[in-house]
Scaffold this active site. Structure first.
Site, short mmCIF file in Angstrom:
data_model
loop_
_atom_site.label_atom_id
_atom_site.label_comp_id
_atom_site.label_asym_id
_atom_site.label_seq_id
_atom_site.Cartn_x
_atom_site.Cartn_y
_atom_site.Cartn_z
CG ASP A 154 -76.66 2.69 -23.68
OD1 ASP A 154 -76.00 2.58 -22.63
OD2 ASP A 154 -77.87 2.98 -23.69
CG ASN A 187 -88.69 -1.13 -7.59
OD1 ASN A 187 -88.33 -1.38 -6.46
ND2 ASN A 187 -87.97 -0.41 -8.44
#
Length: 397
Positions: free
Chosen positions: A149, A335
């Site tokens: 990451d 979203n």
């Protein structure tokens, strides 16, 4: 069909996908699954195969049993390792420290190096190592690859990476800005370059990875030059349950005046703060309903959240000098149209102008949400960290 198995091993769960590395970013994986409640009597395995869902509820003692049970369930539905050609296994590893700047073929030595980094990520790296150990035993004949990451942020310049504390203490204890969500930030920053069909070195991008965990990055010509998370994923933006940036003196104050232990403060800042600590919820759909009902705590949480997004946005605009694109990704970023709208409101003078109709369209693949007149092109691009990890893994096959 050659597939890569992608594993994301947590402390009590394992997420996995069988991915065709040749897929596009919006294609569904061939198989996806979740092993959850490891170590609990109510363990569960959920398997999704080409849209069909299958569930097995059973106690799961440990990661080894969980992954073996998942593979058995896959075999029952003719999509297990014994029936499919798995060419590589990609492992998401949260913290690579200063040791790992790129994906690595996993060997015993690499596993020990990841284990040595556990003090930097005590909540994540132990589980990552467990997943690696188990998977290497089950699939010993294919390459296993660690994808970190933190890797994308090895390019941070010293001014962005180093903290202004005693340099000897920092060096001894590995204290610096590492950044996280790097696979996602790299993936969407590359996607926007592909969409624009321009050379990577010509595009400067600000990326918003907004999920329950949230971070931003400034990407200059394909290289990260700043990011909001720090030595740990606690720093930076207000998140679902994490505080983000606070005055470090608050830790001392809570210890001295409230008698809280380090573990209690850790739990407070990581699990009981952020949007949830301010409003009682960390789901932005619930938060929006509360705002619509004029809940003042929800309004306060939301305003603080947006304020921090805009602070970092302004900082990165200055750091880059010229911004060509802005990208929103992850659950909230993809979203929550109201978050995108409010994060970029009133910035027309800086060449940033959102088109309300484009912004209101449902999440269905990469899309432009800025106006045609906007100098800065603003996109929503679904992230696909698993696909990115799969593509890295098969390079070692």
């Amino acid at each position: 069909m050659a597939l890569a198995l992608v594993l994301n091993s947590g402390s009590s769960s394992i997420k996995f996908q069988l991915v065709n590395p040749e897929n596009s970013a919006i294609d569904e994986p061939y198989v996806s699954g979740l092993v959850e409640q490891i170590g609990e009597p109510n363990g569960r395995i959920v398997l999704k195969i080409e849209g069909e869902k299958y569930t097995l509820e059973t106690p799961i003692a440990d990661h080894s049993e969980g992954l073996n049970l998942a593979f058995d369930l896959m075999d029952q539905h003719n999509c297990g390792p014994s029936q499919l050609e798995i060419t590589a296994v990609g492992h998401r590893v949260v913290h690579g420290g200063i040791l790992f700047s790129a994906p690595e073929l996993i060997t015993d030595e690499i596993v020990e190096m990841i284990r040595d980094l556990i003090p930097l990520a005590p909540l994540h790296n132990p589980a990552n190592v467990d997943g690696i150990d188990v998977a290497r035993k089950i699939l010993p004949d294919v390459p296993h690859v660690a994808v970190f990451d933190t890797g994308f942020f090895h390019s941070l310049p010293p001014a962005a990476a180093l903290y202004a504390i005693n340099k000897d203490v920092a060096a001894e204890h590995g204290i610096r800005r590492y950044g996280f969500h790097g696979t996602s930030h790299e993936f969407v920053s590359k996607r926007v370059v592909e969409i624009l069909e321009k050379p990577t070195e010509d595009i400067n991008t600000i990326t918003f990875h907004l999920g329950n965990g949230a971070s931003m990055a400034a990407v200059q010509g394909g290289r990260a030059v700043d990011t909001s998370m720090g030595m740990t994923p606690l720093a930076g933006l207000v998140m679902g349950t994490r505080s983000g940036d606070i005055d470090p003196g608050i830790v001392f104050h809570l210890s001295r005046t409230a008698g809280m232990s380090i573990d209690e403060i850790d739990n407070l800042l990581n699990k009981k703060s952020g949007v949830k600590g301010l409003s009682g919820v960390n789901d932005f759909r619930e938060l929006r309903e509360m705002i619509d009902n004029n809940d003042q705590d929800a309004w306060s949480a939301y305003n603080i959240y947006i304020h921090q997004l805009r602070r970092y946005l302004g900082s990165y605009m200055v750091a880059l000098g010229r911004v060509d694109t802005i990208v929103f990704t992850a659950g909230v970023g993809e979203n929550a149209q109201f978050v995108r709208e409010d994060a970029l409101a009133g910035l027309e003078m800086y060449g940033i102008e959102i088109d309300p109709e484009r912004n209101a369209l449902p999440n269905d693949g990469p899309r432009l949400i800025s106006t045609d007149a906007s100098k800065v092109k603003v996109f929503v691009i679904p992230t696909n960290e698993e696909l990115a990890i799969a593509r890295y893994a098969v390079k070692f096959a």
